[in-house]
Design an enzyme around this catalytic site. Structure first.
Site, PDB file in Angstrom:
ATOM      1  N   SER A 136       0.840  -1.214   0.000  1.00 21.96           N
ATOM      2  CA  SER A 136       0.000   0.000   0.000  1.00 21.96           C
ATOM      3  C   SER A 136       0.865   1.250   0.000  1.00 21.96           C
ATOM      4  O   SER A 136       0.591   2.222  -0.712  1.00 21.96           O
ATOM      5  CB  SER A 136      -0.881   0.021   1.251  1.00 21.96           C
ATOM      6  N   GLY A 138      -5.952  -3.972  -7.828  1.00 15.96           N
ATOM      7  CA  GLY A 138      -7.140  -3.175  -7.510  1.00 15.96           C
ATOM      8  C   GLY A 138      -6.763  -1.814  -6.937  1.00 15.96           C
ATOM      9  O   GLY A 138      -7.408  -0.804  -7.226  1.00 15.96           O
ATOM     10  N   ASP A 142      -6.777  -7.825   4.799  1.00 21.30           N
ATOM     11  CA  ASP A 142      -5.994  -8.682   3.893  1.00 21.30           C
ATOM     12  C   ASP A 142      -5.411  -9.899   4.612  1.00 21.30           C
ATOM     13  O   ASP A 142      -4.920 -10.823   3.972  1.00 21.30           O
ATOM     14  CB  ASP A 142      -4.844  -7.882   3.273  1.00 21.30           C
ATOM     15  N   ARG A 192     -12.869 -14.648  -1.320  1.00 16.32           N
ATOM     16  CA  ARG A 192     -11.952 -15.299  -0.372  1.00 16.32           C
ATOM     17  C   ARG A 192     -12.680 -16.167   0.652  1.00 16.32           C
ATOM     18  O   ARG A 192     -12.088 -17.107   1.184  1.00 16.32           O
ATOM     19  CB  ARG A 192     -11.062 -14.255   0.322  1.00 16.32           C
TER      20      ARG A 192
HETATM   21  C1  S3P Z   1      -5.697  -1.261   0.172  1.00  9.71           C
HETATM   22  C2  S3P Z   1      -6.914  -1.265   0.798  1.00  9.71           C
HETATM   23  C3  S3P Z   1      -7.694  -2.481   1.046  1.00  9.71           C
HETATM   24  C4  S3P Z   1      -6.842  -3.730   0.872  1.00  9.71           C
HETATM   25  C5  S3P Z   1      -5.983  -3.678  -0.351  1.00  9.71           C
HETATM   26  C6  S3P Z   1      -5.042  -2.504  -0.283  1.00  9.71           C
HETATM   27  C7  S3P Z   1      -5.000   0.019  -0.040  1.00  9.71           C
HETATM   28  O1  S3P Z   1      -8.765  -2.538   0.122  1.00  9.71           O
HETATM   29  O2  S3P Z   1      -7.671  -4.869   0.847  1.00  9.71           O
HETATM   30  O3  S3P Z   1      -5.221  -4.867  -0.470  1.00  9.71           O
HETATM   31  O4  S3P Z   1      -3.793   0.021  -0.337  1.00  9.71           O
HETATM   32  O5  S3P Z   1      -5.655   1.069   0.097  1.00  9.71           O
HETATM   33  P1  S3P Z   1     -10.186  -1.850   0.435  1.00  9.71           P
HETATM   34  O6  S3P Z   1      -9.986  -0.394   0.470  1.00  9.71           O
HETATM   35  O7  S3P Z   1     -11.051  -2.274  -0.721  1.00  9.71           O
HETATM   36  O8  S3P Z   1     -10.637  -2.407   1.732  1.00  9.71           O
END
Ligand code: S3P
Length: 439
Positions: free
Chosen positions: A27, A99, A319, A350
């Protein structure tokens, strides 16, 4: 077609002991690249994660004309283009499995003077984008998705105006997307979170000299200011550390030290939950890297017990829930997870993937729309597991295999390199018998 890899993992025959360093936080790596690219001046990043996800973000900025040197030994230098300095990419931006890249970039690109189209792999192309498209449209953004609200995402650059937005789901990606759009918006963008989510964007905005207000669950900023280049040191990723925290907790006599792991309070659900299950965890040598708390984590084997996972810990461990379910399978009693329907829309569903894998190896579960019960057991068998191409499912069953009576084979593990490029190597150095086979 791209070669797939499978893992063949044997039961651990001795404790895992030693000092290890897991790769940089994913992140934070994404955000360091984004803010470094938009800043004025030269940003140096150390501890950058060179996994495919953060490399997708890196490539997208190169395609928008940003000069980026590296990564070399996890060091990157970015000659920032300034917030209005990105160039129109010549082709669609491909973001692979990531994502975070897609949702954050959608916000960042909504206020540009050019149009872009974001695409991804089969998994990313199934993930919901309305959660960012809907609030961005309220800011004046012109965003098109396919008719089911999934990628490709077409962004027609437009003028944006700040909004007050109450987020319907607790999501750091949505919050960060809107903060990035807010930099380009006229006036103030105010976001109200329904629950606490990771706050790396807020911390990093401060590191880049951008003013941001935070009060309880409300975050706001005013558009149009500059980001000043910075030096960013990235801690090791607690999400990657989590696999080793659980491995050491379930293999008798283990004793591991994980160096320089990020322990941001919005990410330590895994530590809080493991401790509640009875894990033996000690934080040492605490310090701060660029507004982010870091510590060495010492973990020793301990007898775990089943718990009801506190609802407020779910977003803080979002996660890590798959690997925590592996801890639960090895605990005494039942562990109940609820309030986790977000797990259904991650890189795969998941909840379903974990339940199917557990069924194969003989761990009893009860599945709910928003969670799962795991019935801890002393013995479970081997078998062939489908990871559904999801890195965290693949790594979770790799750790489960360390306690199985027979070998576990995990299919479709290629995507482990999105977040943890040297995962098997690190396990091998700890004496684990794991083989990677191409097929
Ligand atoms: C993340 C936020 C989370 C996490 C993803 C990384 C980020 O997702 O699951 O692996 O870096 O902001 P969500 O914001 O959909 O919860």
């Amino acid at each position: 077609m791209k070669n797939k890899v499978k893992y063949i993992v044997q039961r651990a025959i001795k404790p895992i002991k030693g000092i290890i360093i897991v790769p940089g936080d994913k992140s934070i790596s994404h955000r360091a690249l984004m803010f470094g690219s938009l800043a004025t001046g030269l940003t140096k990043i150390t501890g950058f994660l060179d996994g495919y996800d953060s490399l997708s973000t890196l490539q997208s900025f190169r395609e928008m004309g940003v000069e980026i040197y590296g990564p070399k030994q996890n060091i990157l230098c970015i000659s920032g283009a300034g917030i209005y300095g990105l160039k129109n990419p010549k082709k669609n931006i491909y973001l692979g499995n990531s994502g975070t890249s897609m949702r954050l970039l959608t916000g960042l690109l909504a206020g540009q003077k050019f149009d872009t189209k974001l695409t991804g792999d089969l998994s990313l192309n199934k993930r919901p984008m309305n959660r960012v498209a809907i609030p961005l449209r309220l800011m004046g953004a012109k965003i098109k998705t396919d008719k089911y609200g999934v990628p490709p995402v077409k962004i027609l650059g437009n003028r944006l105006t700040g909004i007050n937005y109450i987020m319907p789901i607790a999501s750091a990606q949505v919050k960060s997307c809107l903060l990035l759009a807010g930099i380009y918006a006229k006036g103030e963008t105010k976001i109200i979170e329904p629950g606490c989510t990771r706050d790396h964007t807020e911390r990093m905005l401060k590191s880049f000299g951008y003013k941001i207000k935070q009060k309880e669950n409300t975050i706001s900023l005013v558009g149009g200011s500059k980001l000043k280049a910075s030096k960013i040191k990235i801690p090791a990723d607690i999400s990657s550390a989590a696999f080793f925290l659980v491995a050491a907790s379930i293999i008798p006599n283990s004793d591991l030290l994980l160096k320089k792991v990020g322990i941001n309070p919005t990410r330590i659900g895994v530590i809080n939950i493991l401790r509640k299950m009875g894990a033996d965890i000690n934080l040492l040598n605490e310090k701060i890297y660029c507004n982010e708390p870091v510590a060495d984590i010492n973990i020793k084997y301990a007898k775990l017990k089943g718990i009801d996972i506190p609802l407020n810990q779910v977003p803080l461990a979002i996660d890590e829930l798959p690997i925590l379910l592996v801890a639960a399978a090895n605990a005494e009693g039942i562990t109940r997870l609820r309030g986790a329907s977000e797990l259904r829309v991650k890189e795969c569903d998941r909840i379903s993937a974990m339940a199917k894998g557990f069924k194969t190896i003989g761990v009893k579960t009860s599945v709910y729309e928003d969670g799962i019960d795991i019935f801890g057991t002393k013995v479970y068998k081997g078998g062939c597991i489908n990871s559904y191409g999801d890195h965290r499912i693949a790594m979770s069953f790799t750790i489960a295999a360390l306690k199985a009576t027979d070998v576990i084979v995990i299919d479709d593990c290629t995507n482990v390199s999105t977040s943890f490029p040297n995962f098997n190597l690190l396990l091998t150095t700890l004496g684990i018998n794991i083989k990677e086979v191409k097929y």
